[in-house]
Design a protein around this motif. Structure first.
Motif, PDB file in Angstrom:
ATOM      1  N   UNK A 104       1.513  -9.849 -22.817  1.00 43.75           N
ATOM      2  CA  UNK A 104       1.121 -11.216 -22.454  1.00 43.75           C
ATOM      3  C   UNK A 104       0.920 -12.084 -23.680  1.00 43.75           C
ATOM      4  N   UNK A 124      -6.513 -15.974 -26.768  1.00 43.99           N
ATOM      5  CA  UNK A 124      -7.477 -15.217 -25.954  1.00 43.99           C
ATOM      6  C   UNK A 124      -6.969 -13.787 -25.741  1.00 43.99           C
ATOM      7  N   UNK A 125      -5.665 -13.665 -25.420  1.00 40.97           N
ATOM      8  CA  UNK A 125      -5.086 -12.334 -25.245  1.00 40.97           C
ATOM      9  C   UNK A 125      -5.195 -11.534 -26.543  1.00 40.97           C
ATOM     10  N   UNK A 147     -10.279  -1.724 -30.835  1.00 40.22           N
ATOM     11  CA  UNK A 147     -11.437  -1.174 -31.550  1.00 40.22           C
ATOM     12  C   UNK A 147     -12.196  -0.182 -30.675  1.00 40.22           C
ATOM     13  N   UNK A 148     -12.325  -0.540 -29.379  1.00 39.52           N
ATOM     14  CA  UNK A 148     -13.006   0.378 -28.456  1.00 39.52           C
ATOM     15  C   UNK A 148     -12.235   1.697 -28.363  1.00 39.52           C
ATOM     16  N   UNK A 181      -7.594  -7.147 -29.668  1.00 38.01           N
ATOM     17  CA  UNK A 181      -8.343  -6.668 -30.836  1.00 38.01           C
ATOM     18  C   UNK A 181      -9.539  -5.824 -30.385  1.00 38.01           C
ATOM     19  N   UNK A 182     -10.324  -6.387 -29.442  1.00 39.52           N
ATOM     20  CA  UNK A 182     -11.525  -5.686 -28.987  1.00 39.52           C
ATOM     21  C   UNK A 182     -11.163  -4.357 -28.345  1.00 39.52           C
ATOM     22  N   UNK A 183     -10.133  -4.378 -27.494  1.00 38.55           N
ATOM     23  CA  UNK A 183      -9.755  -3.149 -26.791  1.00 38.55           C
ATOM     24  C   UNK A 183      -9.285  -2.084 -27.787  1.00 38.55           C
ATOM     25  N   UNK A 215      -1.773  -6.307 -22.488  1.00 37.96           N
ATOM     26  CA  UNK A 215      -2.293  -7.490 -23.181  1.00 37.96           C
ATOM     27  C   UNK A 215      -1.333  -7.935 -24.276  1.00 37.96           C
ATOM     28  N   UNK A 245      -3.455 -21.403 -26.802  1.00 37.43           N
ATOM     29  CA  UNK A 245      -4.840 -21.030 -26.518  1.00 37.43           C
ATOM     30  C   UNK A 245      -4.906 -19.704 -25.766  1.00 37.43           C
ATOM     31  N   UNK A 246      -4.070 -19.582 -24.703  1.00 40.73           N
ATOM     32  CA  UNK A 246      -4.094 -18.329 -23.945  1.00 40.73           C
ATOM     33  C   UNK A 246      -3.653 -17.176 -24.839  1.00 40.73           C
ATOM     34  N   UNK A 275      -7.431 -11.819 -28.892  1.00 41.56           N
ATOM     35  CA  UNK A 275      -8.823 -11.408 -29.077  1.00 41.56           C
ATOM     36  C   UNK A 275      -9.139 -10.175 -28.237  1.00 41.56           C
ATOM     37  N   UNK A 276      -8.742 -10.257 -26.960  1.00 40.93           N
ATOM     38  CA  UNK A 276      -8.967  -9.130 -26.061  1.00 40.93           C
ATOM     39  C   UNK A 276      -8.305  -7.870 -26.599  1.00 40.93           C
TER      40      UNK A 276
END
Lengths: 68, 286
Positions: free
Chosen positions: A24, A36-37, A46-47, A42-44, A21, A32-33, A39-40
């Motif tokens: 990319x 989105x990458x 944190x998980x 960031x979430x990944x 990610x 914009x893309x 954001x993804x």
């Protein structure tokens, strides 16, 4: 396979996802893309952090399975 | 002056004058002209030809006629740009041939089209069924353009309610085995990046006929040697599959554990990963 080993494997997969990610997010041209990458990403991460915390607990509870 | 030298000089001169004049008169294509434009061009061409072969003896008179036709055409074009009324006057208006799915017979008569000809034009637009047409219009150039009924229009992602990622145009970075530096730097990449990519594909630069980088930075190459199979980039599909796998892993951990707090943590993260996956889907799979 112990739970700890499985969690470790998932962490490894998640880290792989994170790396891809990140690539990319940097190399895509569109703002914009890219966001989105990001954001993804960031979430990944944190998980991954949550799972690593859990792994520490597991290793504390069952020190015989410690290490890679 | 002997006659043949005169014709030689006139033709040579007019060749370049005609070249210049067509430049002045603009970039319109012959097939896109309306009938008056066409007449205008024809007259200019004929006058030029007549002067060139010495039918019009007096060079000055010929050039005056040529000048008038060109200058008037340019003036008319300019006025048409400035005034809508004038534009309609010289170019005419588009004629509506079909409206609400019905053929307008009076308008068809006005542009002197038979039903057969209308059908032929529609077929050339790939419309074989008259019932599919909502609206058809004849442009001032004589072209017919067709607007299909909404249920017969090609499906777009918007119709399907599907989100798609924006796709910037691909850049060609290798042509004939030569690296093109400008498009590469447009993408913010350099030769080293390209070298790494080519190495990972296992092809040498000399073997690449065309190499393109798409909007998301993926390299596609076509080789001179067609026997060599180049692995196509599948990184995105893999990434998506990995996201799915990790989500499934988290769910199974949640099932395995008895600790309430840990279970919640796993479930929360599984849900979060699903959101990420859904959000990335249009970017990864398309």
């Amino acid at each position: 396979m112990t739970v700890g080993a499985k969690v470790k494997q998932t962490i490894a997969t998640l880290k792989g996802i994170k790396g891809t990610l990140e690539i990319y997010a940097y190399q895509c041209q569109d703002q914009e893309s890219a966001s989105v990458y990001q954001e993804g990403l960031q979430a990944v991460s944190e998980i991954t952090g949550d799972l690593e915390k859990r792994l520490k607990n597991l290793e504390f509870e069952e020190p015989q399975y410690k290490g890679l | 002056m002997r006659e043949w030298t005169e014709i030689l000089l006139r033709s040579g001169g007019l060749f370049f004058i005609a070249l210049l004049l067509t430049r002045v008169m603009g970039k319109r294509q012959p097939s896109r002209m309306n009938s008056f434009n066409f007449v205008n061009y024809m007259v200019i061409a004929i006058i030029a030809a007549l002067i060139s072969i010495n039918v019009i003896r007096d060079l000055a008179l010929g050039l005056i006629a040529l000048g008038v036709w060109v200058v008037l055409a340019v003036i008319l074009d300019y006025l048409a740009l400035k005034s809508k009324w004038f534009h309609d006057l010289i170019h005419g208006k588009a004629t509506i041939l079909m409206k609400d799915g019905k053929v307008m017979e009076e308008n068809l008569l006005q542009v002197r089209y038979t039903g057969e000809e209308l059908l032929r034009e529609l077929r050339s637009k790939n419309v074989f069924n008259l019932a599919d047409v909502e609206f058809a219009v004849m442009e001032t150039t004589g072209d017919i353009n067709v607007f299909l009924k909404s249920e017969k229009k090609p499906v777009t992602p918007h119709d399907l309610g599907k989100k798609v990622s924006p796709q910037p145009e691909p850049q060609t970075v290798i042509l004939d085995g030569n690296i093109l530096d400008e498009p590469l730097s447009n993408l913010g990449l350099n030769r080293d990046w390209l070298k790494v990519q080519l190495d990972s594909l296992g092809v040498s630069r000399d073997n690449v006929f065309i190499g393109q980088v798409d909007g998301s930075g993926e390299l596609y190459v076509d080789l001179f040697d067609d026997a060599v199979q180049v692995p196509q980039p599948k990184v995105k599909e893999l990434l998506y599959a990995n996201l799915e796998k990790s989500q499934a892993d988290l769910l199974s951990f949640a099932l395995d554990t008895k600790d309430k707090q840990v279970k919640d943590m796993y479930l929360k993260n599984a849900e979060r990963l699903e959101q990420v996956r859904e959000k990335l889907e249009p970017y990864l799979l398309r």
